[in-house]
Motif scaffolding. Structure first.
Motif, short mmCIF file in Angstrom:
data_model
loop_
_atom_site.label_atom_id
_atom_site.label_comp_id
_atom_site.label_asym_id
_atom_site.label_seq_id
_atom_site.Cartn_x
_atom_site.Cartn_y
_atom_site.Cartn_z
N VAL A 155 0.84 -1.19 0.00
CA VAL A 155 0.00 0.00 0.00
C VAL A 155 0.88 1.25 0.00
N HIS A 156 0.26 2.37 -0.32
CA HIS A 156 0.94 3.66 -0.20
C HIS A 156 0.46 4.30 1.10
N GLU A 157 1.31 4.33 2.10
CA GLU A 157 0.94 4.88 3.41
C GLU A 157 1.16 6.39 3.39
N THR A 158 0.12 7.15 3.76
CA THR A 158 0.18 8.60 3.60
C THR A 158 0.34 9.39 4.89
N GLU A 159 0.03 8.78 6.02
CA GLU A 159 0.02 9.56 7.26
C GLU A 159 1.43 9.83 7.80
N GLY B 115 17.24 1.00 13.20
CA GLY B 115 16.68 2.12 12.45
C GLY B 115 15.46 1.79 11.63
N VAL B 116 14.93 0.58 11.79
CA VAL B 116 13.73 0.17 11.04
C VAL B 116 12.49 0.67 11.77
N GLU B 117 11.60 1.29 11.03
CA GLU B 117 10.36 1.80 11.61
C GLU B 117 9.18 0.93 11.18
N VAL B 118 8.36 0.57 12.14
CA VAL B 118 7.16 -0.23 11.88
C VAL B 118 5.95 0.54 12.41
N LEU B 119 4.90 0.61 11.61
CA LEU B 119 3.69 1.33 11.99
C LEU B 119 2.61 0.34 12.39
N MET B 120 1.95 0.59 13.52
CA MET B 120 0.79 -0.19 13.95
C MET B 120 -0.41 0.75 13.94
N ARG B 121 -1.53 0.25 13.47
CA ARG B 121 -2.73 1.08 13.45
C ARG B 121 -3.90 0.31 14.07
N GLN B 122 -4.37 0.80 15.21
CA GLN B 122 -5.55 0.23 15.85
C GLN B 122 -6.78 0.81 15.17
N ILE B 123 -7.69 -0.04 14.71
CA ILE B 123 -8.85 0.42 13.97
C ILE B 123 -10.13 -0.07 14.63
N ALA B 124 -11.03 0.84 14.94
CA ALA B 124 -12.31 0.46 15.50
C ALA B 124 -13.19 -0.16 14.43
#
Length: 219
Positions: free
Chosen positions: A82-86, A149-158
């Motif tokens: 995906v293209h992550e925009t935030e 230096g690796v970044e991982v994004l977690m997104r909690q979604i209702a």
């Protein structure tokens, strides 16, 4: 069985209401024995469902800086680029895990590191598997950066039922792989966004165990 702190108040209130309901059924239907029995049965099932939802099992995570651990119990519903925009504003590999109401709803850190970003977004309550739920639903975005230096994004979604997201970490905090970072009530989803060269080790519809299942390996 340990009960998660998010359930203490709800269970107490629910227990009091159910007790009053059963007392009323016994008082007003003294001559109809089956009514109090039915009310008692339904009350017991409802309370047991609440108990299992807020259960907090002990989980021992094997720490490995090259592994990305499942952030939640559930089922893998998305594996795609995906293209992550935030935060990244670029391509990322996404793994999404759907939690049904019968799953443990504790959210755990996929890897150890420093929290670089935390942001809450109010939003809609589309069903958690809806393609637009990642960007339109109520959600919380958290980014952790490890020692490499690796970044991982977690997104909690209702989801359609989950209308309260809780998170317990803040920017600048050191977190440990497998440690608890949040909780979502009553059905929800967690997205994990990884570097493109990460090796995904799970398949669609595969069940995961939060803090245990290895969902990807970092290069």
């Amino acid at each position: 069985m340990t009960i998660h702190r998010e359930g203490h108040r709800l269970l107490l209130v629910s227990g009091a209401i159910l007790f009053a309901l059963n007392a009323g059924a016994r008082y007003f239907f003294q001559d109809t024995a089956w009514v109090p029995q039915v009310v008692l049965g339904i009350s017991a099932v409802f309370f047991l469902l609440l108990l299992q939802f807020f259960r907090l099992p002990k989980v021992k995570t094997e720490i490995n800086p090259n592994h990305i651990i499942a952030p939640a119990d559930g089922k893998v519903v998305v594996i795609e680029e995906v293209h992550e925009t935030e935060y990244f504003d670029g391509p990322r590999k996404q793994i999404s895990i759907f939690m049904s109401p019968i799953n443990v709803h504790v959210n755990r850190n996929p890897m150890s590191g420093i929290v670089k970003y935390v942001k809450y977004h109010a939003g809609k309550y589309l069903v958690a598997w809806h393609p637009k739920s990642s960007t339109e639903n109520e959600r919380t975005t958290i980014v952790v950066k490890n020692e490499q230096g690796v970044e991982v994004l977690m997104r909690q979604i209702a989801g359609a039922l989950a209308k309260r997201i809780r998170w317990y970490i803040q920017e600048g905090q050191q977190v440990l792989q497998g440690g608890e970072f949040g909780f979502i009530k009553f059905g929800s989803r967690v997205d994990v966004l990884l570097p493109l060269d990460a090796e995904v080790t799970v398949n669609l519809n595969e069940k995961t165990k939060g803090g245990k299942t290895i969902i990807a390996k970092l290069k």
